[in-house]
Design a protein around this motif. Structure first.
Motif, PDB file in Angstrom:
ATOM      1  N   THR A  52     117.973 -54.422 -68.324  1.00  0.00           N
ATOM      2  CA  THR A  52     117.560 -54.115 -66.952  1.00  0.00           C
ATOM      3  C   THR A  52     118.723 -53.483 -66.193  1.00  0.00           C
ATOM      4  O   THR A  52     119.879 -53.877 -66.385  1.00  0.00           O
ATOM      5  CB  THR A  52     117.044 -55.407 -66.262  1.00  0.00           C
ATOM      6  N   SER A  94     105.563 -55.499 -60.079  1.00  0.00           N
ATOM      7  CA  SER A  94     106.759 -54.699 -60.406  1.00  0.00           C
ATOM      8  C   SER A  94     107.289 -53.949 -59.205  1.00  0.00           C
ATOM      9  O   SER A  94     108.428 -53.493 -59.207  1.00  0.00           O
ATOM     10  CB  SER A  94     106.550 -53.694 -61.552  1.00  0.00           C
ATOM     11  N   ALA A  95     106.475 -53.769 -58.190  1.00  0.00           N
ATOM     12  CA  ALA A  95     106.895 -53.137 -56.938  1.00  0.00           C
ATOM     13  C   ALA A  95     105.775 -53.427 -55.946  1.00  0.00           C
ATOM     14  O   ALA A  95     104.720 -53.935 -56.332  1.00  0.00           O
ATOM     15  CB  ALA A  95     107.081 -51.636 -57.126  1.00  0.00           C
ATOM     16  N   ALA A  96     106.014 -53.082 -54.691  1.00  0.00           N
ATOM     17  CA  ALA A  96     105.011 -53.386 -53.668  1.00  0.00           C
ATOM     18  C   ALA A  96     103.853 -52.408 -53.738  1.00  0.00           C
ATOM     19  O   ALA A  96     104.060 -51.194 -53.831  1.00  0.00           O
ATOM     20  CB  ALA A  96     105.661 -53.327 -52.288  1.00  0.00           C
ATOM     21  N   GLU A 132      98.711 -59.568 -55.779  1.00  0.00           N
ATOM     22  CA  GLU A 132     100.068 -59.256 -56.231  1.00  0.00           C
ATOM     23  C   GLU A 132     100.792 -60.511 -56.679  1.00  0.00           C
ATOM     24  O   GLU A 132     100.558 -61.601 -56.170  1.00  0.00           O
ATOM     25  CB  GLU A 132     100.852 -58.608 -55.091  1.00  0.00           C
ATOM     26  N   ARG A 133     101.673 -60.284 -57.628  1.00  0.00           N
ATOM     27  CA  ARG A 133     102.618 -61.333 -58.011  1.00  0.00           C
ATOM     28  C   ARG A 133     103.992 -60.700 -58.024  1.00  0.00           C
ATOM     29  O   ARG A 133     104.138 -59.481 -58.158  1.00  0.00           O
ATOM     30  CB  ARG A 133     102.224 -61.968 -59.349  1.00  0.00           C
ATOM     31  N   TYR A 134     105.007 -61.536 -57.814  1.00  0.00           N
ATOM     32  CA  TYR A 134     106.372 -61.022 -57.670  1.00  0.00           C
ATOM     33  C   TYR A 134     107.272 -61.640 -58.738  1.00  0.00           C
ATOM     34  O   TYR A 134     107.325 -62.864 -58.884  1.00  0.00           O
ATOM     35  CB  TYR A 134     106.869 -61.355 -56.268  1.00  0.00           C
ATOM     36  N   GLY A 135     107.916 -60.763 -59.476  1.00  0.00           N
ATOM     37  CA  GLY A 135     108.793 -61.265 -60.520  1.00  0.00           C
ATOM     38  C   GLY A 135     109.980 -60.364 -60.718  1.00  0.00           C
ATOM     39  O   GLY A 135     110.185 -59.403 -59.987  1.00  0.00           O
ATOM     40  N   MET A 136     110.733 -60.693 -61.738  1.00  0.00           N
ATOM     41  CA  MET A 136     111.954 -59.968 -62.031  1.00  0.00           C
ATOM     42  C   MET A 136     112.284 -60.210 -63.501  1.00  0.00           C
ATOM     43  O   MET A 136     111.948 -61.280 -64.026  1.00  0.00           O
ATOM     44  CB  MET A 136     113.053 -60.579 -61.156  1.00  0.00           C
ATOM     45  N   THR A 137     112.948 -59.283 -64.133  1.00  0.00           N
ATOM     46  CA  THR A 137     113.288 -59.465 -65.537  1.00  0.00           C
ATOM     47  C   THR A 137     114.025 -60.799 -65.742  1.00  0.00           C
ATOM     48  O   THR A 137     113.737 -61.540 -66.685  1.00  0.00           O
ATOM     49  CB  THR A 137     114.158 -58.287 -66.021  1.00  0.00           C
ATOM     50  N   VAL A 165     103.178 -61.419 -51.428  1.00  0.00           N
ATOM     51  CA  VAL A 165     103.159 -61.678 -52.870  1.00  0.00           C
ATOM     52  C   VAL A 165     102.780 -63.128 -53.178  1.00  0.00           C
ATOM     53  O   VAL A 165     102.979 -63.610 -54.290  1.00  0.00           O
ATOM     54  CB  VAL A 165     104.508 -61.298 -53.531  1.00  0.00           C
ATOM     55  N   ASP A 168     116.437 -59.464 -53.505  1.00  0.00           N
ATOM     56  CA  ASP A 168     115.302 -59.057 -52.667  1.00  0.00           C
ATOM     57  C   ASP A 168     115.401 -59.788 -51.335  1.00  0.00           C
ATOM     58  O   ASP A 168     115.805 -60.951 -51.280  1.00  0.00           O
ATOM     59  CB  ASP A 168     113.971 -59.414 -53.346  1.00  0.00           C
ATOM     60  N   ILE A 216     107.941 -59.560 -49.162  1.00  0.00           N
ATOM     61  CA  ILE A 216     109.209 -58.895 -49.482  1.00  0.00           C
ATOM     62  C   ILE A 216     109.389 -57.758 -48.488  1.00  0.00           C
ATOM     63  O   ILE A 216     108.498 -56.902 -48.351  1.00  0.00           O
ATOM     64  CB  ILE A 216     109.195 -58.385 -50.927  1.00  0.00           C
ATOM     65  N   LYS A 266     113.238 -48.204 -57.247  1.00  0.00           N
ATOM     66  CA  LYS A 266     112.062 -48.640 -58.018  1.00  0.00           C
ATOM     67  C   LYS A 266     111.102 -47.466 -58.067  1.00  0.00           C
ATOM     68  O   LYS A 266     110.508 -47.097 -57.055  1.00  0.00           O
ATOM     69  CB  LYS A 266     111.404 -49.835 -57.331  1.00  0.00           C
ATOM     70  N   LYS A 286     112.907 -50.198 -62.613  1.00  0.00           N
ATOM     71  CA  LYS A 286     114.137 -50.340 -61.828  1.00  0.00           C
ATOM     72  C   LYS A 286     115.180 -49.366 -62.375  1.00  0.00           C
ATOM     73  O   LYS A 286     115.422 -49.317 -63.582  1.00  0.00           O
ATOM     74  CB  LYS A 286     114.666 -51.770 -61.915  1.00  0.00           C
TER      75      LYS A 286
HETATM   76  P1  AMP Z   1     112.937 -55.569 -62.691  1.00  0.00           P
HETATM   77  O1  AMP Z   1     114.357 -55.903 -62.465  1.00  0.00           O
HETATM   78  O2  AMP Z   1     112.687 -54.237 -63.265  1.00  0.00           O
HETATM   79  O3  AMP Z   1     112.320 -56.658 -63.439  1.00  0.00           O
HETATM   80  O4  AMP Z   1     112.265 -55.516 -61.273  1.00  0.00           O
HETATM   81  C1  AMP Z   1     112.258 -56.642 -60.436  1.00  0.00           C
HETATM   82  C2  AMP Z   1     112.096 -56.226 -59.028  1.00  0.00           C
HETATM   83  O5  AMP Z   1     110.821 -55.618 -58.807  1.00  0.00           O
HETATM   84  C3  AMP Z   1     112.133 -57.359 -58.047  1.00  0.00           C
HETATM   85  O6  AMP Z   1     113.456 -57.770 -57.782  1.00  0.00           O
HETATM   86  C4  AMP Z   1     111.426 -56.765 -56.849  1.00  0.00           C
HETATM   87  O7  AMP Z   1     112.311 -55.973 -56.106  1.00  0.00           O
HETATM   88  C5  AMP Z   1     110.405 -55.849 -57.489  1.00  0.00           C
HETATM   89  N1  AMP Z   1     109.053 -56.415 -57.504  1.00  0.00           N
HETATM   90  C6  AMP Z   1     108.394 -57.005 -58.522  1.00  0.00           C
HETATM   91  N2  AMP Z   1     107.153 -57.357 -58.133  1.00  0.00           N
HETATM   92  C7  AMP Z   1     107.015 -56.990 -56.848  1.00  0.00           C
HETATM   93  C8  AMP Z   1     105.949 -57.053 -55.882  1.00  0.00           C
HETATM   94  N3  AMP Z   1     104.762 -57.559 -56.171  1.00  0.00           N
HETATM   95  N4  AMP Z   1     106.204 -56.575 -54.640  1.00  0.00           N
HETATM   96  C9  AMP Z   1     107.384 -56.035 -54.326  1.00  0.00           C
HETATM   97  N5  AMP Z   1     108.421 -55.929 -55.195  1.00  0.00           N
HETATM   98  C10 AMP Z   1     108.227 -56.396 -56.435  1.00  0.00           C
END
Ligand code: AMP
Ligand code: MCA
Length: 491
Positions: free
Chosen positions: A146, A270-272, A291-296, A315, A375, A387, A397, A402
């Motif tokens: 990442t 993965s993004a908004a 939506e769900r919010y995550g990160m690697t 989210v 974030d 977010i 993004k 990313k």
């Molecule tokens: P990555 O590091 O590629 O896994 O991307 C993670 C980042 O994607 C997070 O830190 C957020 O900034 C963004 N992200 C993931 N899901 C969402 C979402 N539903 N809404 C807004 N941002 C998100």
């Protein structure tokens, strides 16, 4: 010890004949997938770490399942990764072998490794009596690369415990069962497409239909013929909204509308996802995207529940087992309603650290052990998280990927025709953000073309990191300390 993929533990009878994965006309039942993966697992059991040439094919699924069954950490590689990035990832993760399909042409950087061919069209029999022991829950399952703000990508080490915890939290939030048929077209070298999109259905004993390449027609076809859930990045939902809004013919629009209306769950991440696209999809289909919010590094942190109140622009609340707080730059924890601060998380869903980077791992955590997401968000009185931005301006993004501005700047600066460069993200209706390169040419009379610069980034890093816009300047705006003022470029 509980199994990561129980449905693949020597399935027999009806359990063996259930469809596990489908890519176009190629389908694998649980029986076939388990046989192929265990056969391969026996062959790679002695590999320290294994690279997977992660094309959007059933071979990638077999390869990853085999590595998990064998307890060998897998490093999924983007098959479009350019030379410079691939060299870095291989040097950092040191795999001893690479798993690839029979038709894959591997770049020279991989030729030094032992190549193990995976062919989904061969009916494998698992070796007699082979049933590997489940590896320890803390053992690394996957190493996913990442981008950061500067320097090359870092390998996030994801233990089996995190995969199980995050997928089970989504089961709880979404009522996700073995009856669900997931449809998606996400790449298989990132968390979203691989862990949620492939290991998610396999952990539940359900199935996944992968489109190979995203298209609204493919979504309509698969969701309209038995698919129950759709996972996508906002760019994909934007493109679906465009079709629903009338950019295509009546038949295509109607078939997509019908397919989306009948789905149990439409999930974006993965993004908004812009509220405008939420609204367009709901208006056309009567269905709300959640939506769900995550990160690697953290896998999934929050998500709107299937039985919860949808709220576009948020989210959702933290998922089961995830603790979430907001903090100031100085570390002070923010408790008052409406406060805006950095989102920090803790829980069984987290990675164990960055490979070979104890410095970066330490920097990503607070002294009391919370992970700093970078974030910036706020938590409503209903517990839903919104977010509002991110701390680092040097992260972009684009299409859900990313991208670090620094890695692109380093590649462009190595071009003899580039004297100075700054890379920023700019709002884009389709990609969310697009990569923009601001270039001061060595010879302003004949600057390198935008296409040449984009090709260079695509070849060295990856095509999705290429600048979509190049702007030429005589000088870059700098402050008194000589630092480039990216904010004034964006303005
Ligand atoms: P990555 O590091 O590629 O896994 O991307 C993670 C980042 O994607 C997070 O830190 C957020 O900034 C963004 N992200 C993931 N899901 C969402 C979402 N539903 N809404 C807004 N941002 C998100
Ligand atoms: C174009 N191409 C090039 C060049 N220009 N190749 C080489 N050199 C060039 N100069 C090629 C591309 O490889 C591609 O080939 C085609 O042209 C189009 O590329 P591109 O324009 O980049 O594709 P796009 O249409 O814009 O793609 C949109 C997309 C994609 C499908 C939405 O961005 C995507 O799949 N995004 C998903 C990202 C994702 O999964 N992120 C999850 C990470 P060809 O035509 O052959 O394809 S985040 C995560 O995991 C966390 C945990 C989370 O929260 O989810």
């Amino acid at each position: 010890m509980t199994l990561l993929l129980p449905a693949l533990q020597s399935p027999t009878g009806p359990a063996a004949s259930r469809e596990a994965v489908r890519f176009g006309d190629l389908s694998l039942t649980y029986g076939l997938l388990a046989g192929a993966a265990d056969c391969l697992a026996a062959r790679i059991a002695d590999a320290g770490r294994i690279a997977v040439w992660a094309t959007p094919t059933p071979e990638t699924v077999i390869a990853v399942v085999a590595a998990l069954r064998a307890g060998v950490p897998a490093v999924p590689l983007n098959p479009r990764t350019g030379e410079r990035e691939l060299t870095h990832i291989l040097g950092d993760s040191e795999p001893t072998a690479v798993l690839a399909g029979p038709d894959d042409e591997l770049p020279p950087a991989l030729e030094k490794l032992r190549q193990v061919t995976v062919d989904a069209r061969t009916a494998y029999e698992a070796p007699e009596g082979y049933g590997p022991d489940e590896a320890d829950a803390e053992a690394p399952a996957l190493i996913v690369y990442t981008s950061g703000t500067t320097g090359p990508p870092k390998g996030a080490v994801l233990p089996r415990r995190a995969l199980a915890a995050s997928l089970d939290a989504l089961e709880d939030a979404w009522g996700w069962t073995g009856d669900d048929v997931l449809v998606h077209a996400l790449p298989l070298f990132h968390v979203h497409g691989l862990i949620l999109g492939v290991l998610g259905p396999l952990r539940r004993g359900g199935s996944v239909r992968h489109l190979g390449k995203f298209s609204p027609g493919g979504v309509a076809r698969e969701l309209g013929s038995g698919g129950t859930m759709l996972f996508g990045v906002p760019t994909m939902y934007h493109r679906l909204a465009e079709v629903l809004d009338g950019s295509a013919g009546d038949a295509e629009r109607e078939s997509l509308r019908g397919a989306l209306s009948g789905a149990r769950l439409l999930v974006s991440g993965s993004a908004a996802l812009p509220v405008h696209d939420h609204e367009r999809i709901e208006a056309a289909t009567g269905r709300r995207v959640i939506e769900r919010y995550g990160m690697t590094e953290t896998l999934m942190n929050t998500g709107i529940r299937a039985d919860g109140v949808p709220h576009p622009g948020t989210v959702g609340p933290p998922l089961a087992g995830v603790e979430l707080r907001l903090a100031e730059d100085d570390g002070a924890v923010l408790d008052e309603p409406g406060a805006i601060g950095e989102i920090q998380v803790r829980g069984p869903n987290l990675f164990t650290g960055y490979l070979n980077r104890p410095d970066a791992t330490a920097a990503a955590h607070t002294p009391d052990g919370w992970f700093r997401t970078g974030d910036v968000g706020t938590v409503g009185t209903d517990g839903y998280v919104t977010i509002v931005g991110r701390k680092a301006t040097d992260l972009i993004k684009s299409g859900g990927y990313k991208i670090g501005a620094g890695e692109i700047e380093n590649v462009l600066l190595a071009h003899p025709g580039v004297r100075e460069v700054a890379v920023t993200g700019e709002a884009d209706p389709d990609l969310g953000e697009r990569v923009v390169a601001w270039v001061v040419a060595t010879d302003p009379g004949s600057p390198p073309s935008a296409e040449e610069l984009a090709d260079r980034v695509a070849a060295q890093l990856a095509p999705h990191k290429r600048p979509r816009t190049v702007r030429y300047l005589d000088t870059l705006p700098r402050n008194d300390l000589g630092k480039i003022m990216k904010r004034s470029l964006r303005a």
